[in-house]
Design a protein around this motif. Structure first.
Motif, PDB file in Angstrom:
ATOM      1  N   CYS A  10      18.147  36.336  50.991  1.00  0.00           N
ATOM      2  CA  CYS A  10      19.050  36.204  49.841  1.00  0.00           C
ATOM      3  C   CYS A  10      18.319  36.622  48.572  1.00  0.00           C
ATOM      4  N   VAL A  11      19.016  37.377  47.730  1.00  0.00           N
ATOM      5  CA  VAL A  11      18.410  37.893  46.504  1.00  0.00           C
ATOM      6  C   VAL A  11      19.502  38.146  45.462  1.00  0.00           C
ATOM      7  N   THR A  12      19.122  38.042  44.202  1.00  0.00           N
ATOM      8  CA  THR A  12      20.052  38.336  43.113  1.00  0.00           C
ATOM      9  C   THR A  12      20.159  39.850  42.954  1.00  0.00           C
ATOM     10  N   THR A  13      21.377  40.366  42.979  1.00  0.00           N
ATOM     11  CA  THR A  13      21.599  41.807  42.915  1.00  0.00           C
ATOM     12  C   THR A  13      21.343  42.355  41.509  1.00  0.00           C
ATOM     13  N   GLY A  14      20.927  43.608  41.465  1.00  0.00           N
ATOM     14  CA  GLY A  14      20.711  44.287  40.196  1.00  0.00           C
ATOM     15  C   GLY A  14      19.458  43.862  39.474  1.00  0.00           C
ATOM     16  N   THR A  15      18.536  43.216  40.175  1.00  0.00           N
ATOM     17  CA  THR A  15      17.297  42.746  39.556  1.00  0.00           C
ATOM     18  C   THR A  15      16.103  43.530  40.076  1.00  0.00           C
ATOM     19  N   THR A  16      14.996  43.441  39.360  1.00  0.00           N
ATOM     20  CA  THR A  16      13.771  44.067  39.862  1.00  0.00           C
ATOM     21  C   THR A  16      13.335  43.382  41.156  1.00  0.00           C
ATOM     22  N   THR A  17      13.668  42.120  41.307  1.00  0.00           N
ATOM     23  CA  THR A  17      13.327  41.401  42.535  1.00  0.00           C
ATOM     24  C   THR A  17      13.971  42.068  43.745  1.00  0.00           C
ATOM     25  N   GLU A  18      15.203  42.512  43.595  1.00  0.00           N
ATOM     26  CA  GLU A  18      15.896  43.187  44.700  1.00  0.00           C
ATOM     27  C   GLU A  18      15.150  44.463  45.097  1.00  0.00           C
ATOM     28  N   GLN A  19      14.728  45.241  44.120  1.00  0.00           N
ATOM     29  CA  GLN A  19      13.998  46.474  44.403  1.00  0.00           C
ATOM     30  C   GLN A  19      12.612  46.182  44.965  1.00  0.00           C
ATOM     31  N   ASN A  20      11.940  45.168  44.411  1.00  0.00           N
ATOM     32  CA  ASN A  20      10.604  44.805  44.895  1.00  0.00           C
ATOM     33  C   ASN A  20      10.652  44.343  46.345  1.00  0.00           C
ATOM     34  N   LEU A  21      11.704  43.641  46.708  1.00  0.00           N
ATOM     35  CA  LEU A  21      11.898  43.191  48.082  1.00  0.00           C
ATOM     36  C   LEU A  21      11.970  44.387  49.021  1.00  0.00           C
ATOM     37  N   ALA A  22      12.816  45.339  48.671  1.00  0.00           N
ATOM     38  CA  ALA A  22      12.973  46.540  49.500  1.00  0.00           C
ATOM     39  C   ALA A  22      11.659  47.308  49.605  1.00  0.00           C
ATOM     40  N   ASP A  23      10.964  47.445  48.481  1.00  0.00           N
ATOM     41  CA  ASP A  23       9.684  48.172  48.477  1.00  0.00           C
ATOM     42  C   ASP A  23       8.641  47.483  49.347  1.00  0.00           C
ATOM     43  N   ALA A  24       8.538  46.161  49.230  1.00  0.00           N
ATOM     44  CA  ALA A  24       7.523  45.409  49.981  1.00  0.00           C
ATOM     45  C   ALA A  24       7.765  45.508  51.483  1.00  0.00           C
ATOM     46  N   ALA A  55      14.763  33.277  50.751  1.00  0.00           N
ATOM     47  CA  ALA A  55      15.260  33.668  49.431  1.00  0.00           C
ATOM     48  C   ALA A  55      14.065  34.172  48.641  1.00  0.00           C
ATOM     49  N   THR A  56      14.304  35.078  47.723  1.00  0.00           N
ATOM     50  CA  THR A  56      13.201  35.626  46.956  1.00  0.00           C
ATOM     51  C   THR A  56      13.493  35.585  45.467  1.00  0.00           C
ATOM     52  N   SER A  57      12.432  35.341  44.716  1.00  0.00           N
ATOM     53  CA  SER A  57      12.460  35.327  43.252  1.00  0.00           C
ATOM     54  C   SER A  57      11.012  35.165  42.806  1.00  0.00           C
ATOM     55  N   HIS A  75      10.385  23.626  53.269  1.00  0.00           N
ATOM     56  CA  HIS A  75      10.537  25.001  52.763  1.00  0.00           C
ATOM     57  C   HIS A  75       9.191  25.485  52.243  1.00  0.00           C
ATOM     58  N   VAL A  76       8.801  26.666  52.694  1.00  0.00           N
ATOM     59  CA  VAL A  76       7.484  27.208  52.373  1.00  0.00           C
ATOM     60  C   VAL A  76       7.619  28.359  51.385  1.00  0.00           C
ATOM     61  N   ILE A  77       6.782  28.347  50.371  1.00  0.00           N
ATOM     62  CA  ILE A  77       6.677  29.496  49.462  1.00  0.00           C
ATOM     63  C   ILE A  77       5.495  30.321  49.950  1.00  0.00           C
ATOM     64  N   LEU A  78       5.764  31.543  50.328  1.00  0.00           N
ATOM     65  CA  LEU A  78       4.713  32.405  50.878  1.00  0.00           C
ATOM     66  C   LEU A  78       3.719  32.802  49.796  1.00  0.00           C
ATOM     67  N   GLU A  79       2.498  33.026  50.214  1.00  0.00           N
ATOM     68  CA  GLU A  79       1.440  33.438  49.290  1.00  0.00           C
ATOM     69  C   GLU A  79       1.600  34.892  48.819  1.00  0.00           C
ATOM     70  N   VAL A  80       2.340  35.674  49.589  1.00  0.00           N
ATOM     71  CA  VAL A  80       2.483  37.099  49.257  1.00  0.00           C
ATOM     72  C   VAL A  80       3.167  37.269  47.905  1.00  0.00           C
ATOM     73  N   THR A  81       2.621  38.186  47.102  1.00  0.00           N
ATOM     74  CA  THR A  81       3.217  38.540  45.819  1.00  0.00           C
ATOM     75  C   THR A  81       3.729  39.960  45.954  1.00  0.00           C
ATOM     76  N   MET A  82       5.033  40.140  45.754  1.00  0.00           N
ATOM     77  CA  MET A  82       5.630  41.467  45.911  1.00  0.00           C
ATOM     78  C   MET A  82       5.468  42.322  44.666  1.00  0.00           C
ATOM     79  N   SER A  83       5.340  41.674  43.522  1.00  0.00           N
ATOM     80  CA  SER A  83       5.102  42.429  42.287  1.00  0.00           C
ATOM     81  C   SER A  83       4.616  41.480  41.236  1.00  0.00           C
ATOM     82  N   LYS A  84       4.086  42.065  40.185  1.00  0.00           N
ATOM     83  CA  LYS A  84       3.697  41.300  39.020  1.00  0.00           C
ATOM     84  C   LYS A  84       4.415  41.933  37.837  1.00  0.00           C
ATOM     85  N   GLU A  85       5.438  41.253  37.356  1.00  0.00           N
ATOM     86  CA  GLU A  85       6.218  41.782  36.235  1.00  0.00           C
ATOM     87  C   GLU A  85       5.419  41.681  34.949  1.00  0.00           C
ATOM     88  N   LEU A  86       5.543  42.678  34.137  1.00  0.00           N
ATOM     89  CA  LEU A  86       4.840  42.672  32.850  1.00  0.00           C
ATOM     90  C   LEU A  86       5.754  42.222  31.748  1.00  0.00           C
TER      91      LEU A  86
END
Length: 86
Positions: A10-24, A55-57, A75-86
């Motif tokens: 699950c992800v919020t559409t139209g966000t950088t998170t959505e694109q970062n998810l696909a890229d990762a 879910a991702t954010s 519920h576990v929050i994974l250690e992986v970081t998909m991006s670092k927003e500036l």
């Protein structure tokens, strides 16, 4: 993150998170199905309802939302970081 291969996320559409998810996932050669929502609160509602495996954010938001779950430790929050927003 490899444990999520083939997962529904699950992800919020139209966000950088959505694109970062696909890229990762693409960079790791993994597949997933995105379940998108315009409203961020709907992402977590769907996750709690079992409509997605994850879910991702950003991590601070994930931690805050998880703290409000009935059983936060389930519920576990994974250690992986998909991006670092500036």
């Amino acid at each position: 993150m490899e444990d999520l291969d083939g997962a529904t996320v699950c992800v919020t559409t139209g966000t950088t998170t959505e694109q970062n998810l696909a890229d990762a996932f693409r960079e790791r050669g993994l597949t997933f199905t995105a379940v998108t929502f315009e409203d961020t609160s709907a992402v977590y509602g769907a996750y709690q309802d079992g409509r997605c495996d994850a879910a991702t954010s950003d991590k601070s938001q994930l931690a805050a939302v998880r703290s409000g779950f009935e059983n936060p430790d389930d519920h576990v929050i994974l250690e992986v970081t998909m991006s670092k927003e500036l």
